[in-house]
Design a protein around this motif. Structure first.
Motif, PDB file in Angstrom:
ATOM      1  N   ALA A  99       0.844  -1.166   0.097  1.00 58.68           N
ATOM      2  CA  ALA A  99      -0.094  -0.052  -0.033  1.00 58.68           C
ATOM      3  C   ALA A  99       0.847   1.497   0.087  1.00 58.68           C
ATOM      4  CB  ALA A  99      -0.883   0.350   1.218  1.00 58.68           C
ATOM      5  N   GLN A 100       2.174   1.129   0.761  1.00 59.01           N
ATOM      6  CA  GLN A 100       3.014   2.377   0.485  1.00 59.01           C
ATOM      7  C   GLN A 100       3.346   2.879  -0.903  1.00 59.01           C
ATOM      8  OE1 GLN A 100       5.335   0.716   4.133  1.00 59.01           O
ATOM      9  NE2 GLN A 100       5.730   2.714   4.260  1.00 59.01           N
ATOM     10  N   VAL A 101       3.862   1.704  -1.626  1.00 57.39           N
ATOM     11  CA  VAL A 101       4.306   1.538  -2.843  1.00 57.39           C
ATOM     12  C   VAL A 101       3.255   2.341  -3.813  1.00 57.39           C
ATOM     13  CG1 VAL A 101       5.288   0.487  -4.755  1.00 57.39           C
ATOM     14  CG2 VAL A 101       6.096  -0.294  -2.584  1.00 57.39           C
ATOM     15  N   LEU A 102       2.008   1.639  -3.630  1.00 54.14           N
ATOM     16  CA  LEU A 102       0.883   2.260  -4.587  1.00 54.14           C
ATOM     17  C   LEU A 102       0.686   3.473  -4.105  1.00 54.14           C
ATOM     18  CD1 LEU A 102      -1.395   1.744  -6.488  1.00 54.14           C
ATOM     19  CD2 LEU A 102      -2.915   1.046  -4.624  1.00 54.14           C
ATOM     20  N   GLY A 103       0.523   4.055  -2.741  1.00 46.52           N
ATOM     21  CA  GLY A 103       0.642   5.311  -2.350  1.00 46.52           C
ATOM     22  C   GLY A 103       1.677   6.450  -3.049  1.00 46.52           C
ATOM     23  N   ASP A 170      -5.603  -4.081   7.222  1.00 45.90           N
ATOM     24  CA  ASP A 170      -4.474  -3.598   7.831  1.00 45.90           C
ATOM     25  C   ASP A 170      -4.430  -2.070   7.618  1.00 45.90           C
ATOM     26  OD1 ASP A 170      -2.226  -3.890   9.436  1.00 45.90           O
ATOM     27  OD2 ASP A 170      -0.805  -3.875   7.735  1.00 45.90           O
ATOM     28  N   ARG A 171      -5.471  -1.340   7.470  1.00 45.35           N
ATOM     29  CA  ARG A 171      -5.636   0.051   7.172  1.00 45.35           C
ATOM     30  C   ARG A 171      -4.659   0.436   6.011  1.00 45.35           C
ATOM     31  NH1 ARG A 171      -5.637  -0.973  12.611  1.00 45.35           N
ATOM     32  NH2 ARG A 171      -7.406  -0.023  13.715  1.00 45.35           N
ATOM     33  N   SER A 172      -4.525  -0.376   4.918  1.00 43.10           N
ATOM     34  CA  SER A 172      -3.761  -0.038   3.957  1.00 43.10           C
ATOM     35  C   SER A 172      -4.122   0.941   3.002  1.00 43.10           C
ATOM     36  CB  SER A 172      -3.801  -1.360   2.756  1.00 43.10           C
ATOM     37  OG  SER A 172      -3.035  -2.472   3.406  1.00 43.10           O
ATOM     38  N   PHE A 173      -5.440   1.415   2.962  1.00 46.06           N
ATOM     39  CA  PHE A 173      -5.868   2.335   2.347  1.00 46.06           C
ATOM     40  C   PHE A 173      -5.415   3.815   2.884  1.00 46.06           C
ATOM     41  CE2 PHE A 173     -10.498   2.407   3.945  1.00 46.06           C
ATOM     42  CZ  PHE A 173     -10.003   2.151   5.506  1.00 46.06           C
ATOM     43  N   HIS A 174      -4.882   3.922   3.850  1.00 45.76           N
ATOM     44  CA  HIS A 174      -4.331   5.197   4.539  1.00 45.76           C
ATOM     45  C   HIS A 174      -3.097   5.848   4.004  1.00 45.76           C
ATOM     46  CE1 HIS A 174      -6.958   4.204   8.570  1.00 45.76           C
ATOM     47  NE2 HIS A 174      -7.997   4.761   7.602  1.00 45.76           N
TER      48      HIS A 174
END
Length: 454
Positions: A99-103, A170-174
């Motif tokens: 999710a960090q990479v996608l962010g 895991d709150r990935s969308f944050h």
């Protein structure tokens, strides 16, 4: 993101594999580990990725052992005790969640992010297809394989819009930075992570606070959340029949669904769904709301909805003859099961509906056993498989039986995957639906063969 080498721990996941494909398209060296050889991992290998299936640091290709030029990407579904991941941490590699990479990828683009307990894969896929087929275009990181492209990644050389499925696990969308955010549903899930329904809903409220100024929030009418958007963000509601965006003049006949799309400033008549399932009326309303806000014209929107072929494992009609129908659906939450079953009954009101359900996760089974039972009771016949554990260790006392005992239907049976084909051979089947987010889909070729033989 200036690394030459990108190594994925869990490369075969649907969300991980589209990032792997993205970096391959950029000419980076891509490799990774996954527990099981699948169609997705084989596609990645053919596209140039190094993939292996043994959790052993000695099997990591030497090209990915230079920590100065290698980024490690992992999914929270991989246990923290994973030996490769542990070794990378000990050696001081730069490690980021998927999710960090996608962010990071979406930070500098106009991002359309779709969140929700259910519906997000279909809605985000509809949006990506509609934009890609229009003059607007987009890049898309999707949670399913789009049949139109046989891919979970859409790339554009001319568009600055990125469509992404916003995963709440895991709150990935944050980590995301939405320009347009869609919230489809907030029915509690992943309570192994969140603990309480209130904490789960709070995570969606925080997600709305991430929408950039002058952006848009499109949320299902009646959701039990209070948006925390910047005061310049425009908030709209939608549903099948009411809200700022909705459908009217719905016509369902001869296996087709048509409706008129109503927006605050326009009406697009005669939207014809390429995947004519009742729940897709509401999904299409959400997708059309986002697409028209992004600049898609009415003519482009109508054409794209007609040509949308759906995603694999989302109400995927695998076999359809005069005698038997086979549908595969990823539904793994009680509300998703209800929506899928009710859609099938609408399509085939005079047929016997048999459902094969594979529960996904011990914790989800424990938390929602009564709700699963109520949903499955809507079937004419229920075949219940063992729990697919995914990332979890067994929980004492939690088996499929805690669902089975609550199902209010005399025509119900429990069996293992190994027994399933024989069970199907020995009972009359009119419409069969396979349900669940585990590995039931790997049996579909054999199930199709059995049904064709019948």
């Amino acid at each position: 993101m200036d690394f030459e080498n990108i190594y994925f721990v869990g490369i075969g996941g649907i969300g991980m594999s589209n990032l792997a494909r993205y970096f391959l398209s950029q000419g980076r060296r891509v490799g990774g580990y996954d527990r099981t050889r699948t169609d997705l991992t084989e596609v990645l290998r053919r596209e140039g990725a190094f993939v292996h299936y043994e959790d052993n640091i000695e099997t990591i290709p030497f090209e990915f052992l230079d920590k100065s030029d290698t980024l490690i990407v992992y999914t929270p579904a991989v246990p923290s005790s994973h030996s490769e991941l542990t070794w990378f941490r000990q050696q001081g590699f730069i490690i980021m969640k998927r999710a960090q990479v996608l962010g990071e990828i979406t930070k500098n683009s106009r991002s359309v992010c779709v969140a929700g307990t259910h519906g997000k894969t279909t809605v985000s896929s509809m949006i990506a297809h509609t934009l890609h087929q229009s003059h607007v275009d987009c890049n898309g990181f999707l949670g399913g394989i789009l049949k139109n492209y046989d891919n979970n990644l859409i790339l554009s050389k001319r568009s600055d819009i990125t469509v992404a499925e916003a995963d709440e696990y895991d709150r990935s969308f944050h980590w995301l930075h939405p320009w347009i955010a869609v919230v489809t549903s907030v029915d509690p899930d992943h309570l192994d992570i969140y603990g309480t329904p209130e904490a789960y809903r709070d995570s969606f409220e925080h997600f709305t606070s991430l929408i950039r100024p002058e952006g848009f929030l499109i949320m299902k009418k009646g959701l039990n959340i209070i948006p925390r958007c910047h005061n310049s963000v425009r908030i709209f509601t939608y549903s099948e029949s009411e809200g700022d965006y909705h459908a009217k003049n719905v016509r369902i006949r001869d296996g087709a669904i048509k409706f008129d799309f109503v927006a605050p400033d326009l009406v697009i008549p005669d939207i014809c769904l390429g995947v004519p399932v009742k729940i897709n009326i509401e999904n299409a309303v959400a997708a059309l709301a986002a697409a028209t806000l992004a600049g898609v014209t009415p003519e482009e929107a109508r054409s794209a909805m007609t040509s949308f072929a759906g995603t694999k494992r989302r109400f995927d009609i695998r076999l359809k003859t005069d005698k038997v129908v086979l549908i595969d659906d990823y539904a793994h939450h009680p509300d998703e099961l209800s929506a899928s079953i009710e859609s099938i009954k609408t399509l085939y009101p005079d047929k016997k509906i048999t459902g094969v359900f594979q529960p996904h996760l011990y914790s989800r089974t424990r938390d929602f056993a009564p709700e699963f039972a109520r949903s499955l009771s809507k079937l004419d016949e229920v075949i219940l498989l063992d729990i697919y554990p995914a990332r979890e260790e067994p929980i004492e006392g939690v088996t499929s039986k805690i669902i089975f005992d609550r199902i209010d239907n005399e025509r119900k049976i429990m069996c293992s995957k190994a027994q399933l084909l024989d069970v199907l051979r020995n009972r009359p089947i009119e419409v069969l639906v396979t349900l669940g987010a585990g590995d039931i889909d790997r049996m579909l070729p054999d199930i199709e063969k059995v049904l064709k033989e019948k």
